[in-house]
Design an enzyme around this catalytic site. Structure first.
Site, PDB file in Angstrom:
ATOM      1  N   ASP B 200      14.554  52.388  84.577  1.00 21.42           N
ATOM      2  CA  ASP B 200      13.829  51.418  85.387  1.00 21.42           C
ATOM      3  C   ASP B 200      14.820  50.758  86.353  1.00 21.42           C
ATOM      4  O   ASP B 200      15.926  50.396  85.950  1.00 21.42           O
ATOM      5  CB  ASP B 200      13.239  50.355  84.443  1.00 21.42           C
ATOM      6  CG  ASP B 200      12.337  49.336  85.129  1.00 21.42           C
ATOM      7  OD1 ASP B 200      12.333  49.273  86.368  1.00 21.42           O
ATOM      8  OD2 ASP B 200      11.637  48.599  84.405  1.00 21.42           O
ATOM      9  N   HIS B 372       9.804  43.626  84.222  1.00 28.73           N
ATOM     10  CA  HIS B 372      10.896  44.555  84.508  1.00 28.73           C
ATOM     11  C   HIS B 372      12.252  43.872  84.379  1.00 28.73           C
ATOM     12  O   HIS B 372      12.430  42.731  84.812  1.00 28.73           O
ATOM     13  CB  HIS B 372      10.746  45.131  85.920  1.00 28.73           C
ATOM     14  CG  HIS B 372       9.590  46.059  86.071  1.00 28.73           C
ATOM     15  ND1 HIS B 372       9.656  47.384  85.720  1.00 28.73           N
ATOM     16  CD2 HIS B 372       8.325  45.837  86.497  1.00 28.73           C
ATOM     17  CE1 HIS B 372       8.480  47.962  85.956  1.00 28.73           C
ATOM     18  NE2 HIS B 372       7.655  47.044  86.419  1.00 28.73           N
TER      19      HIS B 372
END
Lengths: 560, 560
Positions: B200, B372
């Site tokens: 990510d 995130h």
């Protein structure tokens, strides 16, 4: 609030925003006393994605056309497009002298030239401290700081009391040009008693203070220290202080400067002619000269900080500019995205990175400082002027909400904060403030191409509809007498579906249309218009059923 | 990097992103060894303003169609649309079992039902710690934290070594459901030796740590303390932890809960059935019940956190929902704008404020926490796994640049950070990593209406063109033999200019067309197509000259 029923009373002063109320952009405020009208600013807004094909959005100036003979003056607070961009459109309706500081008028002059209106314009320079009087309205400019030099606030003396209109401002005690924010004058006005404060509220959501513009110079300097290839810097072409610092940093690092982009070249020329920008001729080279210098000896100032597709930087990012981006380039976006431009800006940044450039932007390194006051500065302005009423201006409702919370936290009564929409009429009579019957105006005029009167909402709706589902044109020719179909229906589609996906679909639609028209003719006679309606409904219904799409269906029935 | 020329060598493992490389959204990665293919995630992207009329953007899955027999499994990391939304489109091309955690599969099941594909689907639950093997590829899910429960990373053992694919994650040590990020397992994998980390990188530009989801509960609690009218909260319908906290806060404040918006009702139902969401039945009331309760005893959970025009909150903001916004309402946007949605979100916020609501959003009060990882969390993931190579995934080039700077700051060699585009083939052979000949794919398929094969770029270009200048249809009927004009030219315009502005313009255009066609007929014979071209060019040129606009000109020449 207490205004005598006779809102037309001789001492009543009206404040009428035509732009910039409950919105960011296209600033324009009317101050009216009896038969005397003073217009403050004449700005435009640049359209976002939901205004396809529109070049500019200007205020609805019907009120000024209707009262053209009463307009005594237009006073401009600074040279940004959202404060001066509509001057040419205003001058087509109203003949009045235009007042502003030298740089502001220098930029206006350029605009007027483009519109071939310079000869009819009466431009008059005004400086902070001077006072200009129109009937019973006196306007005094006050020096403030903003992201363009020569910005002023206005103290407006009227029979209904003293009005302070801040225009756009930040409080910069160390401005690049040394001309500081005149806090003392605002305090004096507060002593005299301010009835109404019309204030910048763009950054009302943001706590603290905006850093001084000067600090950006230091950040640029750091970036120059670390770059060993070419350096490209983009910023708003009107940010002369930023540009001044860029030239100084480039000179300090022994780099020559080339300028890419028409608006940047134009503003640099104007600012330099008027002595707002100073650098040695030996510093500048042309874009064509770049190849004759090593990469670590050049810096490029370019347009495109908002990702505008036709700006120089965007062209470089797509290899459509003579300057080719390459490994080792450092691109600095010394700017912040204007809401709505994010997609275009990030697309440009990504393309530059994909071409090997190192891209520096405000999100990862501070290389920008806002030109609008944050909360602590807005509070200071409020406590210096101590107004009876305050209008948070030049901000969307969310900023008006934030501003209202802020001053109520300072003890301001809720009903002393007045929210205005474009076309609202705020009446002041020296005692109170009251909203009068608002004007009937649209608020915005959408300018596209040469049609200065603007595009109607209907046309814009059609464009959005076309963008959503494309269009399907159905043509057929009928016999005028019998109504019999002589040719067609034929289908032409654009932006609907790929042709291979439509073949069978249109065959089916054609037979449906024939059936529908037969049923119709079976009944009593129908003209081309009725037939057209049937064709449209039949086709639209079928396409929606088969594809869930809603193209604009245009039936064209010819009778011979 | 050193891969033997025989890139097809038996130990070579290929990593092929079909989505999510150099972009945010529509995640999809292919892991291939010999004839065994494992697909990780099958996501969609939601289009922005520059994709008018498009419903969904899905990965170009040609490669999977071409290799359908080799696809052994689809493994899903979590239930967000950008990871599962394309499963129905994938299943139309490939028959393979779909693995995921219970909540993920629960959401997939719903999607498949809508597409009438549930009966053909083979859904298999997998839990962290289990291992599933396909040929020489073994996949092990690892518990991580994200903005939806039941999210996993994947440890993928291959003949070319150990690959860690993080999927989306943040490191939350105090998650709402108590199921913490499994840092220890990543450390063990690091000990075993990780060849490739696919990570990510969405928040790679953001310093520090993302706050725990739990903190949002406290902020919501504070907002509830201060509200004395109705409270409306909007968030992503998939953020079950956020929704759980909302229910708890509402209960603590003695407020009943009503849910507005289909996707919110659906996800709450699914999460509750699967026991990922817990609240007492007595807490919930229907939207219709609201009027039977005092304003300070109710809270409303609604869709629309991204300003989607048809979501419940947007409908309320335009008085098109049975829930009418009124003075005293508090609306909390517990979310952050997805880039490109800003305009729509702020428009909704402004409309709510104009209707008297107090609107609370992340910009003025923290009421959201990202799902995130920020930089410090990304660094920790890197130092736990200590990979030989790293692919910053699921981020735009600007995030890849930021990620690369970050790990190079940790000592990673530049060439150990590999940037991939969709369709790139990264080969691993246990020794090195090397980019192989990329696939020839478009990267994105634009889905509109029922056309599952997608809309071509050409159609999209046409739609943008139509949006810019509208369309002008020119029809005329000619005699097949003589070429003489029997009727027309007639003009029909949409989205061009208001009809009053076009009358004279089209008269002029008509005569120009007649002249042009006369000149043509004068020469040797021309068919309808030639005539059409002449008509288009003539009209387009005139309109551009007179209006500076470029409408799509559609000539339709009928011959009888």
């Amino acid at each position: 609030m207490s205004i005598s029923a006779s809102a037309s009373g001789s001492d009543v002063v009206e404040i009428i925003p035509l732009g910039g109320a409950s919105e960011i952009g296209k600033n324009m405020i009317v101050i009216r006393h009896a038969d005397d009208i003073v217009v403050i600013d004449a700005g435009v807004t640049f359209p976002s994605a939901d205004h396809p094909g529109i070049d500019l959005i200007v205020p609805d100036m019907t009120y000024l056309s209707d009262n053209a003979d009463n307009v005594r003056a237009v006073v401009l607070t600074h040279g940004h497009e959202d404060h001066i961009g509509a001057v040419p459109f205003l001058l087509r309706r109203v003949q009045a002298p235009i007042y502003g500081t030298p740089l502001t008028l220098g930029l206006v002059r350029e605009r007027l030239q483009e519109h071939h209106l310079l000869e009819v314009a009466d431009l008059r320079i005004v400086q902070p401290g001077e006072r200009i009087t129109f009937g019973h309205i006196t306007v005094e400019p006050i020096r403030v700081t903003h992201s363009i030099p020569d910005t002023i606030s206005l103290a407006i003396t009227t029979p209904a009391g003293l009005i302070v209109h801040t225009g756009d401002f930040k409080i910069d005690h160390t401005p690049v040009d040394g001309r500081s924010f005149d806090a003392a004058r605002f305090a004096q006005l507060g002593d005299d008693g301010v009835v109404l404060l019309i204030t910048d509220s763009v950054n009302a959501e943001k706590p603290g203070w905006v850093p001084s513009e000067r600090i950006v110079g230091r950040f640029l300097d750091q970036q120059f220290d670390h770059a060993d290839g070419r350096i490209l810097v983009t910023t708003f072409a009107s940010n002369i202080h930023r540009i001044q610092q860029f030239f100084e940093v480039a000179a300090d690092h022994g780099r020559k400067v080339a300028i890419a982009g028409r608006s940047m070249q134009r503003n640099v020329r104007i600012a330099r002619e008027l002595d707002y920008l100073r650098y040695d001729d030996s510093l500048s080279i042309s874009v064509d000269d770049l190849e004759n210098w090593p990469d670590d000896r050049v810096a490029i100032l370019t347009t495109g900080s908002q990702g505008e597709p036709f700006a120089a930087l965007s062209q470089m990012a797509t290899d459509r500019h003579k300057i080719r981006i390459k490994e080792g380039d450092t691109v600095i976006l010394s700017s912040t995205p204007i809401p709505g431009n994010e997609i275009g800006i990030w697309r440009t940044v990504n393309r530059l990175i994909n071409r090997g450039a190192r891209v520096v932007y405000d999100l990862i390194t501070p290389v920008h400082a806002s030109g609008h006051a944050n909360q602590e500065e807005l509070k200071l302005m409020y406590s210096l002027t101590r107004p009876l009423y305050v209008v948070p201006f030049h901000g969307e409702p969310r900023m008006m909400q934030a501003y209202t919370d802020m001053v109520m936290g300072m003890g301001a009564p809720r009903d002393s904060v007045i929210w205005l929409q474009n076309g609202d009429r705020l009446g002041l009579d020296g005692v109170g403030a009251e909203k009068l019957e608002p004007l009937e105006i649209t608020g915005s005029v959408f300018v596209d191409g040469t049609s200065a009167d603007g595009i109607s909402d209907l046309v814009l709706r059609d464009r959005r509809h076309l963008a959503e589902g494309g269009t399907v044109v159905v043509t057929l020719t009928r016999d005028f007498d019998s109504g019999e179909i002589l040719s067609g229906p034929e289908f032409v589609a654009r932006g609907f579906l790929s042709s291979e996906d439509t073949e069978d679909l249109f065959l089916e639609a054609a037979s449906r249309v024939r059936d529908a028209l037969d049923d119709l003719s079976a009944t009593d006679d129908v003209d081309a218009e009725d037939a057209g309606t049937v064709v449209r409904d039949t086709v639209a219904r079928l396409l929606r059923k088969r594809t869930r799409l809603r193209p604009v269906v245009l039936p064209i029935v010819t009778e011979i």
